[in-house]
Design an enzyme around this catalytic site. Structure first.
Site, PDB file in Angstrom:
ATOM      1  CE  LYS A 178      -3.545   2.142   2.976  1.00 19.80           C
ATOM      2  NZ  LYS A 178      -4.379   1.909   4.167  1.00 19.80           N
ATOM      3  CB  SER A 184      -6.753   4.429   3.281  1.00 19.20           C
ATOM      4  OG  SER A 184      -6.420   3.610   4.372  1.00 19.20           O
ATOM      5  CB  SER A 227      -8.036   1.552   5.988  1.00 22.54           C
ATOM      6  OG  SER A 227      -8.629   2.818   6.107  1.00 22.54           O
TER       7      SER A 227
END
Length: 472
Positions: free
Chosen positions: A82, A157, A181
């Site tokens: 990520k 996210s 998230s």
């Protein structure tokens, strides 16, 4: 083997085939990169793909295997990182124009561990700006699309990770979870995601948001998450919150079953609104635990009355932490930031240190109440999110109250367990009439990451979903 099947093959099946020379890690990497190249114009799950680095890593793994050298448990398995996680020599841009092109010289520890285990890193997946919201869009990358319905929210996210896991971008995807998230995109995208206990996976640089953000895996199968989490976990001197104990053998202990466990169930935490279709699918999923021999008890509103304090707490701390972290950007960047983030930053301004400490005292009591609630239970089951996916150009579903920055109103089930540091996972439990995935949340006592994985694996066996693929 069809290319799509190779792209969707679980790491638990692929790893032994690679080690026994039945499948080439170079072929695996090439096939997945080709799929990414074909689908990314539609899905937009990556900030940056690093094909040359990935192929070099795959070739290095293959060379070791051909020479008979020892390789790690994830040798030749592709993974994504990520874009909130710091990576060496690959930009970490945090979904924001404020960090565009920002390059570091050091990997965060769990990235190093994944590489040392032989994982082949494909690139960085998208995030909302600085991870602030539960909708899959940012000023840097635009909309990341839900693979079950293009134009719809892929969630929170770690959206790029959720989309990638669902769309066949390989087996392993790293997410982080500060208010849901990992679990929210797992819910929206129909995959599995677990937020482990605080300190299970080292987080570096150490967060200054009262330690609510945890790193963990997002995968299509529970075994793959167990394999990935074992590699990522363990103490590290750079993060003074990491747990002293090394991780359990999550893959080896996964199939214990759940018969005889005492399970609490709350459909609404005593206060949360839930769309009827979501509520019905979760309720049906709870029956699987009864069928597997669990003693399931619905928590009374009186026993969970303390949870009604959660909405005030999250809205205070979310705004104040955004103010503390990003208010300094406003003079130069306000017109280029996500408007909702700007509104949230401004909403947290003006509070004193005394205000903060008073609210923190209330939060500590709230955290304790969750642990006390769990005392007689092994697990807690709730919905993962109140709604199914909705258009990603909205902060809130059209049929919900609108607000300039408050998206948490439809995500009341996730942040309590960031506050309490408990492990929590989202497991696919069905689809709406419109064909959109829904997740059921399993929460464990703090440190019982293994118990959450075992319960999730038992549910996966009772209500399998990994054979279902989105229509991309």
């Amino acid at each position: 083997m069809f290319a799509d099947d190779l792209c969707y093959m679980p790491a638990s099946e692929l790893a032994p085939l690679i080690r026994s020379k039945q499948i080439s890690p170079v072929e695996v990497c090439e096939t997945i990169l080709a799929r990414i190249d074909a689908l990314e114009p539609s899905l937009n799950a990556f900030v940056i793909v690093t094909p040359d680095r990935a192929m070099d890593a795959a070739k290095a793994v293959e060379a070791k295997i051909m020479k008979g050298e020892a390789v790690g448990p994830l040798a030749g398995i592709t993974a994504t990182i990520k874009d909130l996680a710091q990576t060496a020599d690959v930009p970490t841009q945090r979904g924001s124009l404020t960090h565009k092109g920002n390059v570091h010289d050091t990997d965060t520890p769990f990235v190093t561990r994944l590489k040392n285990a032989g994982a082949v890193i494909l690139g960085k997946t998208t995030t909302s700006e600085h991870g602030w919201k539960g909708v899959s869009q940012s000023p840097l990358t635009g909309i990341t699309h839900n693979p079950w319905k293009l134009g719809y929210n892929a969630g929170a996210s770690s959206a790029g990770a959720g989309t990638g896991a669902a769309a066949g971008y390989g087996a392993l995807h790293q997410g982080s979870d500060g208010a849901g998230s990992i679990r929210m995109p797992a819910h929206f995208c129909g995959v599995f995601g677990i937020k482990p206990s605080l300190g299970r996976v080292p987080s570096w640089p150490v967060s200054n948001t009262d330690q609510v953000s945890h790193n963990g895996p997002m995968t299509r199968t529970i075994m793959d998450s167990a394999m990935m989490l074992k590699v990522m976990s363990g103490p590290h001197p750079w993060d003074h919150y990491t747990l002293e104990a090394p991780p359990a053998d999550y893959p080896g202990l996964l199939r214990k079953g759940v018969g005889g466990l005492r399970v609490a169930y709350s459909p609404d935490l005593g206060h949360a609104r839930v769309d009827p279709e979501v509520a019905d699918l979760v309720s049906a999923g709870v029956k699987a635990f009864e069928e597997m021999g669990c003693q399931v008890e619905q928590v009374s509103d009186a026993d969970i009355a303390f949870a009604k304090e959660g909405p005030e707490l999250i809205r205070f701390f979310w705004a104040v932490h955004e103010t503390a972290g990003f208010a300094h950007l406003l003079p130069e960047w306000e017109n280029k930031l996500d408007p909702g983030l700007v509104a949230c930053i401004k909403a947290g301004d003006g509070f004193s240190a005394v205000d903060y400490m008073k609210m923190r005292g209330r939060k500590l009591s709230y955290m304790e109440a969750w642990h006390r609630l769990m005392d007689p239970y092994d697990l807690l089951i709730t919905p993962a999110v109140s709604v199914a996916a909705f258009p990603a150009d909205r902060l809130n579903p059209e049929h919900w109250p609108q607000h300039e920055w408050d998206w948490v109103q439809w995500a009341e089930f996730s942040y309590p367990f960031n506050f309490s540091n408990q492990p929590a996972a989202s497991i696919p439990c069905g689809f709406t009439q419109a064909g959109l995935p829904v997740g059921l949340q399993v929460v464990g006592k703090r440190f019982d990451d293994l118990g959450v994985l075992q319960a999730s694996a038992a549910f996966e066996e009772a209500r399998p979903w990994a054979d279902k693929r989105p229509p991309v």
